[in-house]
Write a protein that holds these residues in place. Sequence first.
Motif, PDB file in Angstrom:
ATOM      1  N   PRO A  22      67.228 -17.857 100.522  1.00  0.00           N
ATOM      2  CA  PRO A  22      65.992 -17.188 100.907  1.00  0.00           C
ATOM      3  C   PRO A  22      66.207 -15.692 101.099  1.00  0.00           C
ATOM      4  O   PRO A  22      67.304 -15.258 101.415  1.00  0.00           O
ATOM      5  CB  PRO A  22      65.608 -17.854 102.225  1.00  0.00           C
ATOM      6  CG  PRO A  22      66.858 -18.451 102.743  1.00  0.00           C
ATOM      7  CD  PRO A  22      67.713 -18.767 101.552  1.00  0.00           C
ATOM      8  N   LEU A  26      62.359 -11.213 105.320  1.00  0.00           N
ATOM      9  CA  LEU A  26      60.992 -11.679 105.473  1.00  0.00           C
ATOM     10  C   LEU A  26      60.466 -11.207 106.817  1.00  0.00           C
ATOM     11  O   LEU A  26      61.198 -11.104 107.780  1.00  0.00           O
ATOM     12  CB  LEU A  26      60.931 -13.203 105.371  1.00  0.00           C
ATOM     13  CG  LEU A  26      61.362 -13.775 104.027  1.00  0.00           C
ATOM     14  CD1 LEU A  26      61.338 -15.286 104.071  1.00  0.00           C
ATOM     15  CD2 LEU A  26      60.479 -13.265 102.907  1.00  0.00           C
ATOM     16  N   ASN A  50      56.388 -15.689 103.417  1.00  0.00           N
ATOM     17  CA  ASN A  50      57.232 -16.746 102.854  1.00  0.00           C
ATOM     18  C   ASN A  50      57.980 -16.287 101.613  1.00  0.00           C
ATOM     19  O   ASN A  50      58.943 -16.933 101.197  1.00  0.00           O
ATOM     20  CB  ASN A  50      56.391 -17.971 102.497  1.00  0.00           C
ATOM     21  CG  ASN A  50      55.764 -18.591 103.716  1.00  0.00           C
ATOM     22  OD1 ASN A  50      56.329 -18.557 104.795  1.00  0.00           O
ATOM     23  ND2 ASN A  50      54.588 -19.148 103.546  1.00  0.00           N
ATOM     24  N   GLU A  51      57.521 -15.217 101.015  1.00  0.00           N
ATOM     25  CA  GLU A  51      58.129 -14.717  99.791  1.00  0.00           C
ATOM     26  C   GLU A  51      57.866 -13.224  99.712  1.00  0.00           C
ATOM     27  O   GLU A  51      56.793 -12.758 100.083  1.00  0.00           O
ATOM     28  CB  GLU A  51      57.481 -15.415  98.590  1.00  0.00           C
ATOM     29  CG  GLU A  51      58.050 -15.030  97.261  1.00  0.00           C
ATOM     30  CD  GLU A  51      57.352 -15.776  96.139  1.00  0.00           C
ATOM     31  OE1 GLU A  51      57.027 -15.099  95.145  1.00  0.00           O
ATOM     32  OE2 GLU A  51      57.137 -16.977  96.254  1.00  0.00           O
ATOM     33  N   GLN A  74      61.770 -11.824 110.398  1.00  0.00           N
ATOM     34  CA  GLN A  74      61.920 -13.219 110.800  1.00  0.00           C
ATOM     35  C   GLN A  74      63.375 -13.501 111.156  1.00  0.00           C
ATOM     36  O   GLN A  74      64.292 -12.921 110.590  1.00  0.00           O
ATOM     37  CB  GLN A  74      61.513 -14.156 109.658  1.00  0.00           C
ATOM     38  CG  GLN A  74      60.046 -14.191 109.394  1.00  0.00           C
ATOM     39  CD  GLN A  74      59.692 -15.230 108.344  1.00  0.00           C
ATOM     40  OE1 GLN A  74      60.398 -16.218 108.163  1.00  0.00           O
ATOM     41  NE2 GLN A  74      58.591 -14.999 107.655  1.00  0.00           N
ATOM     42  N   MET A  79      63.192 -18.704 109.073  1.00  0.00           N
ATOM     43  CA  MET A  79      63.256 -18.714 107.610  1.00  0.00           C
ATOM     44  C   MET A  79      63.688 -20.056 107.031  1.00  0.00           C
ATOM     45  O   MET A  79      63.667 -20.227 105.822  1.00  0.00           O
ATOM     46  CB  MET A  79      64.214 -17.627 107.120  1.00  0.00           C
ATOM     47  CG  MET A  79      63.618 -16.253 107.130  1.00  0.00           C
ATOM     48  SD  MET A  79      64.608 -15.079 106.217  1.00  0.00           S
ATOM     49  CE  MET A  79      65.848 -14.665 107.416  1.00  0.00           C
ATOM     50  N   VAL A  82      61.221 -21.859 104.562  1.00  0.00           N
ATOM     51  CA  VAL A  82      60.648 -21.051 103.489  1.00  0.00           C
ATOM     52  C   VAL A  82      60.826 -21.693 102.115  1.00  0.00           C
ATOM     53  O   VAL A  82      59.937 -21.613 101.272  1.00  0.00           O
ATOM     54  CB  VAL A  82      61.266 -19.631 103.510  1.00  0.00           C
ATOM     55  CG1 VAL A  82      60.904 -18.851 102.281  1.00  0.00           C
ATOM     56  CG2 VAL A  82      60.826 -18.898 104.747  1.00  0.00           C
TER      57      VAL A  82
END
Length: 158
Positions: A22, A26, A50-51, A74, A79, A82
């Motif tokens: 991930p 974020l 989320n992205e 975050q 995370m 996610v």
Amino acid sequence: MNDLQYKLFELESKHRKNATAPSKHLRVFYGWAKLGKVRKKEAISVIFENERQREERTLRAIAKYQHTVFVREQTMQEMQGVEGIIRVFTEYSIYLSDRHINGSLTMALKANSEADKNHISLKIRNEIEAALRSHYLLTHKDYHEPVTQLFLEFENDN
């Protein structure tokens, strides 16, 4: 290849290597929900990214949903979920009209702080609370905390 193209190539190849992991940066956006035809109740709006996408696109999308007053990164714990999410953003709201909050700004801010207590420090929670409170009081100059009845007193006429 010139230097710029080479750097872009390096960044792209590094991104491809880490495509399964991930994104490390974020963010979480705190603010007050914008009211309109769809949303008619005032609420604290907490939007999780989320992205990652282009910065201007992210900020434009967030600006549609809320008046942002605080942004933080975050935590690793936040995370974890996610991966596999289709949505770019996930929003959580704390409505002022909720029966437990009953129009109280203090209760809404307390509920938001309680929701974050396992992920962020007290200092950051206090900063978020101060930012949300100051923005709300700037836009609602005539706001007064509602009076709540804490206990009942029965008078005995004997």
